[in-house]
Motif scaffolding. Structure first.
Motif, PDB file in Angstrom:
ATOM      1  N   LEU A  99       0.837  -1.194   0.000  1.00  0.00           N
ATOM      2  CA  LEU A  99       0.000   0.000   0.000  1.00  0.00           C
ATOM      3  C   LEU A  99       0.873   1.245   0.000  1.00  0.00           C
ATOM      4  CD1 LEU A  99      -2.732  -0.858   2.676  1.00  0.00           C
ATOM      5  CD2 LEU A  99      -2.948  -0.995   0.184  1.00  0.00           C
ATOM      6  N   SER A 100       0.433   2.265  -0.738  1.00  0.00           N
ATOM      7  CA  SER A 100       1.060   3.584  -0.731  1.00  0.00           C
ATOM      8  C   SER A 100       0.198   4.525   0.103  1.00  0.00           C
ATOM      9  CB  SER A 100       1.196   4.112  -2.162  1.00  0.00           C
ATOM     10  OG  SER A 100       1.525   5.484  -2.162  1.00  0.00           O
ATOM     11  N   LEU A 101       0.843   5.284   0.990  1.00  0.00           N
ATOM     12  CA  LEU A 101       0.124   6.177   1.892  1.00  0.00           C
ATOM     13  C   LEU A 101       0.854   7.516   1.935  1.00  0.00           C
ATOM     14  CD1 LEU A 101      -2.041   6.673   4.097  1.00  0.00           C
ATOM     15  CD2 LEU A 101      -0.492   5.566   5.729  1.00  0.00           C
ATOM     16  N   ARG A 102       0.229   8.575   1.378  1.00  0.00           N
ATOM     17  CA  ARG A 102       0.855   9.892   1.321  1.00  0.00           C
ATOM     18  C   ARG A 102       0.968  10.505   2.723  1.00  0.00           C
ATOM     19  NH1 ARG A 102       3.217  10.130  -3.649  1.00  0.00           N
ATOM     20  NH2 ARG A 102       1.725   9.852  -5.361  1.00  0.00           N
ATOM     21  N   PRO A 103       2.109  11.116   3.063  1.00  0.00           N
ATOM     22  CA  PRO A 103       2.295  11.696   4.396  1.00  0.00           C
ATOM     23  C   PRO A 103       1.267  12.757   4.764  1.00  0.00           C
ATOM     24  CG  PRO A 103       4.410  11.514   3.270  1.00  0.00           C
ATOM     25  CD  PRO A 103       3.349  11.182   2.263  1.00  0.00           C
ATOM     26  N   GLU A 104       0.803  13.539   3.781  1.00  0.00           N
ATOM     27  CA  GLU A 104      -0.147  14.625   4.079  1.00  0.00           C
ATOM     28  C   GLU A 104      -1.566  14.126   4.306  1.00  0.00           C
ATOM     29  OE1 GLU A 104      -0.118  14.293  -0.447  1.00  0.00           O
ATOM     30  OE2 GLU A 104       1.340  14.129   1.192  1.00  0.00           O
ATOM     31  N   LYS A 105      -1.800  12.825   4.052  1.00  0.00           N
ATOM     32  CA  LYS A 105      -3.132  12.276   4.265  1.00  0.00           C
ATOM     33  C   LYS A 105      -3.283  11.613   5.637  1.00  0.00           C
ATOM     34  CE  LYS A 105      -4.248  11.797  -0.586  1.00  0.00           C
ATOM     35  NZ  LYS A 105      -4.865  10.974  -1.640  1.00  0.00           N
ATOM     36  N   ILE A 106      -2.207  11.645   6.406  1.00  0.00           N
ATOM     37  CA  ILE A 106      -2.228  11.116   7.769  1.00  0.00           C
ATOM     38  C   ILE A 106      -2.407  12.281   8.734  1.00  0.00           C
ATOM     39  CG2 ILE A 106      -0.984   9.772   9.497  1.00  0.00           C
ATOM     40  CD1 ILE A 106       0.698   8.594   7.228  1.00  0.00           C
ATOM     41  N   THR A 107      -3.245  12.100   9.736  1.00  0.00           N
ATOM     42  CA  THR A 107      -3.430  13.135  10.747  1.00  0.00           C
ATOM     43  C   THR A 107      -3.047  12.590  12.123  1.00  0.00           C
ATOM     44  OG1 THR A 107      -5.743  12.504  11.065  1.00  0.00           O
ATOM     45  CG2 THR A 107      -5.305  14.251   9.470  1.00  0.00           C
ATOM     46  N   VAL A 108      -2.695  13.516  13.013  1.00  0.00           N
ATOM     47  CA  VAL A 108      -2.509  13.170  14.418  1.00  0.00           C
ATOM     48  C   VAL A 108      -3.852  13.367  15.103  1.00  0.00           C
ATOM     49  CG1 VAL A 108      -1.368  13.779  16.571  1.00  0.00           C
ATOM     50  CG2 VAL A 108      -0.059  13.737  14.449  1.00  0.00           C
ATOM     51  N   LEU A 109      -4.378  12.317  15.676  1.00  0.00           N
ATOM     52  CA  LEU A 109      -5.715  12.352  16.255  1.00  0.00           C
ATOM     53  C   LEU A 109      -5.700  12.941  17.663  1.00  0.00           C
ATOM     54  CD1 LEU A 109      -6.935   8.805  15.152  1.00  0.00           C
ATOM     55  CD2 LEU A 109      -7.401  10.991  14.020  1.00  0.00           C
ATOM     56  N   ALA A 110      -6.656  13.811  17.916  1.00  0.00           N
ATOM     57  CA  ALA A 110      -6.845  14.330  19.267  1.00  0.00           C
ATOM     58  C   ALA A 110      -7.513  13.260  20.124  1.00  0.00           C
ATOM     59  CB  ALA A 110      -7.689  15.597  19.217  1.00  0.00           C
ATOM     60  N   GLU A 111      -7.482  13.451  21.415  1.00  0.00           N
ATOM     61  CA  GLU A 111      -8.086  12.489  22.331  1.00  0.00           C
ATOM     62  C   GLU A 111      -9.563  12.308  22.020  1.00  0.00           C
ATOM     63  OE1 GLU A 111      -8.602  11.699  27.149  1.00  0.00           O
ATOM     64  OE2 GLU A 111      -7.403  13.380  26.405  1.00  0.00           O
ATOM     65  N   GLY A 112      -9.987  11.064  21.882  1.00  0.00           N
ATOM     66  CA  GLY A 112     -11.376  10.763  21.586  1.00  0.00           C
ATOM     67  C   GLY A 112     -11.717  10.795  20.111  1.00  0.00           C
ATOM     68  N   GLU A 113     -10.807  11.266  19.260  1.00  0.00           N
ATOM     69  CA  GLU A 113     -11.062  11.340  17.817  1.00  0.00           C
ATOM     70  C   GLU A 113     -10.759   9.992  17.167  1.00  0.00           C
ATOM     71  OE1 GLU A 113      -9.880  14.285  14.059  1.00  0.00           O
ATOM     72  OE2 GLU A 113      -8.769  14.365  15.935  1.00  0.00           O
ATOM     73  N   GLY A 114     -11.550   9.608  16.172  1.00  0.00           N
ATOM     74  CA  GLY A 114     -11.369   8.334  15.495  1.00  0.00           C
ATOM     75  C   GLY A 114     -11.168   8.502  14.006  1.00  0.00           C
ATOM     76  N   GLU A 115     -10.856   7.396  13.324  1.00  0.00           N
ATOM     77  CA  GLU A 115     -10.675   7.383  11.874  1.00  0.00           C
ATOM     78  C   GLU A 115     -10.788   5.945  11.411  1.00  0.00           C
ATOM     79  OE1 GLU A 115     -11.097   8.267   8.897  1.00  0.00           O
ATOM     80  OE2 GLU A 115     -10.091  10.221   9.085  1.00  0.00           O
ATOM     81  N   GLU A 116     -10.919   5.709  10.110  1.00  0.00           N
ATOM     82  CA  GLU A 116     -11.057   4.348   9.593  1.00  0.00           C
ATOM     83  C   GLU A 116      -9.815   3.504   9.887  1.00  0.00           C
ATOM     84  OE1 GLU A 116     -13.608   4.065   5.702  1.00  0.00           O
ATOM     85  OE2 GLU A 116     -12.446   5.925   5.617  1.00  0.00           O
ATOM     86  N   ASN A 117      -8.641   4.125   9.814  1.00  0.00           N
ATOM     87  CA  ASN A 117      -7.398   3.462  10.203  1.00  0.00           C
ATOM     88  C   ASN A 117      -6.778   4.234  11.358  1.00  0.00           C
ATOM     89  OD1 ASN A 117      -6.777   1.288   8.069  1.00  0.00           O
ATOM     90  ND2 ASN A 117      -7.262   3.077   6.803  1.00  0.00           N
ATOM     91  N   VAL A 118      -6.426   3.541  12.421  1.00  0.00           N
ATOM     92  CA  VAL A 118      -5.802   4.165  13.592  1.00  0.00           C
ATOM     93  C   VAL A 118      -4.592   3.334  14.009  1.00  0.00           C
ATOM     94  CG1 VAL A 118      -6.087   4.895  15.996  1.00  0.00           C
ATOM     95  CG2 VAL A 118      -7.999   5.117  14.394  1.00  0.00           C
ATOM     96  N   VAL A 119      -3.446   4.018  14.209  1.00  0.00           N
ATOM     97  CA  VAL A 119      -2.206   3.361  14.621  1.00  0.00           C
ATOM     98  C   VAL A 119      -1.559   4.205  15.708  1.00  0.00           C
ATOM     99  CG1 VAL A 119       0.117   2.672  13.903  1.00  0.00           C
ATOM    100  CG2 VAL A 119      -1.800   2.283  12.371  1.00  0.00           C
ATOM    101  N   GLU A 120      -1.050   3.568  16.718  1.00  0.00           N
ATOM    102  CA  GLU A 120      -0.341   4.263  17.792  1.00  0.00           C
ATOM    103  C   GLU A 120       1.166   4.179  17.572  1.00  0.00           C
ATOM    104  OE1 GLU A 120      -1.582   2.696  21.524  1.00  0.00           O
ATOM    105  OE2 GLU A 120      -3.619   3.549  21.378  1.00  0.00           O
ATOM    106  N   GLY A 121       1.863   5.220  18.018  1.00  0.00           N
ATOM    107  CA  GLY A 121       3.312   5.232  17.895  1.00  0.00           C
ATOM    108  C   GLY A 121       3.915   6.354  18.702  1.00  0.00           C
TER     109      GLY A 121
END
Length: 360
Positions: free
Chosen positions: A278-300
């Motif tokens: 899979l290709s994933l553009r850097p500008e299409k990733i967001t840092v989620l605020a507390e309680g915020e969700g998205e279709e894909n979520v990864v912790e790091g």
């Protein structure tokens, strides 16, 4: 400039070999009348060789070049009536601006009155009429480039061929000339064929982009289509920046599901069950605020970060997906980045696009 329309160009199975070295292999391409096409690729990819075959300066080993359906493969360069703009301008230093622009008309033996009228009109077109009596050494780099454009357009060419015309300019001036060149293309209505290795230039100027790698055309399409749906790892990595996520793909009604370790990544595109990318553009990733969700979520955790003025470039280390590059606009970043800071990343399914591995 006359009111005639641009011309359509067709390349059919073009190849060029120098001994055992294959510079271009089986390139086929259709360029519609009045379109702005850019040949884009790294050094040595074959883009300039294709341009020189279009111009007639290089003879194809195989294949044909057609203009409006007419085979011109054997037509010598001087009879193709194509305008050419070179990287180094190639202006005559002992001639004035007007004399440089008039040169193609003198070669074609046009009368003095018509020649002068065409020169005035073309210099006005590139906004240099007030510099007609100056010599190239008295002009800036951007002005010299506009003189070269005027000289290539003054005889009403069938095509305008541009060989990295902006590469000698500094970044700010190059951006200004991009805007001018795009506006000039709209005004004259000719078919432009441009060569560059600059991805931003290609995206900004072109109606269509043909991406080359190692002598092969790997993908052709509108800039937005190529950027949003790259076909291969090379296209995704060369046209802009991209994260690549490898894993095992499973079929899914919405596209694909890629598994890597204990993480599932929802993506779009076609990939058979098994190893996938899979290709994933850097500008299409967001840092989620507390309680915020998205279709894909990864912790790091933030491994590195840089402030770029308009935004931040952040590298996040994750357990299963490795390091992910993230570009965030400065005005909407929900935190002050620091190395080691825990973050949750999110992106929509459509941001992760299945791409093919490049052939060996």
């Amino acid at each position: 400039m006359s009111g005639r329309a641009g011309h359509a160009l067709s390349l059919q199975g073009l190849s060029k070999r120098y001994g055992s070295f294959v510079a271009v292999q089986d390139a086929s391409l259709e360029v519609g009348s009045g379109r702005f096409l850019t040949l884009l690729g790294p050094s040595g990819s074959g883009k300039t060789t294709i341009l020189m075959m279009i111009a007639g300066f290089v003879e194809p080993s195989e294949g044909r070049v057609l203009l409006d359906g007419r085979d011109i493969t054997a037509v010598p360069p001087e009879r193709r009536e194509f305008g050419m703009v070179f990287q180094g301008y190639a202006l005559f230093p002992h001639m004035t601006v007007a004399e440089n622009v008039a040169f193609p008309l003198r070669v074609r033996r046009l009368g003095r009155a018509e020649r002068d009228a065409r020169v005035r009109a073309t210099l006005d077109l590139v906004q240099l009429d007030q510099f007609a009596d100056r010599r190239p050494s008295q002009l800036s780099g951007g002005q010299q480039q506009r003189v070269a454009l005027a000289r290539a357009l003054v005889f009403d060419p069938a095509l305008l061929l541009l060989d990295e015309p902006l590469s000698a300019l500094d970044k700010k001036l190059r951006a200004e000339l991009q805007d001018e060149l795009k506006a000039l293309h709209r005004r004259v209505g000719r078919t432009f064929i441009n060569v560059t290795h600059d991805q931003e230039e290609a995206l900004s100027l072109s109606d269509e982009i043909a991406i080359l790698n190692a002598g092969r055309l790997v993908q052709v399409g509108a800039p937005s289509a190529l950027y949003e749906r790259p076909a291969t790892r090379f296209v995704a990595g060369f046209l802009g920046r991209s994260n690549f996520v490898e894993g095992e793909a499973e079929r899914d009604a919405g596209g694909i599901v890629l598994r890597r370790g204990g993480t599932r990544v929802l993506g779009v595109g076609e990939a058979p069950p098994g190893p996938a990318l899979l290709s994933l553009r850097p500008e299409k990733i967001t840092v989620l605020a507390e309680g915020e969700g998205e279709e894909n979520v990864v912790e790091g955790r933030i491994a590195a970060w840089s402030y770029l003025g308009a935004g931040y470039a952040i590298t996040v280390a994750t357990a299963d997906l490795g390091e992910l590059k993230v570009h965030l606009p400065a005005w909407r970043i929900p935190l002050v980045p620091a190395e080691g800071m825990p973050v949750r990343l999110g992106w929509p399914r459509g941001a992760a696009v299945a791409v093919a591995e490049d052939p060996a």
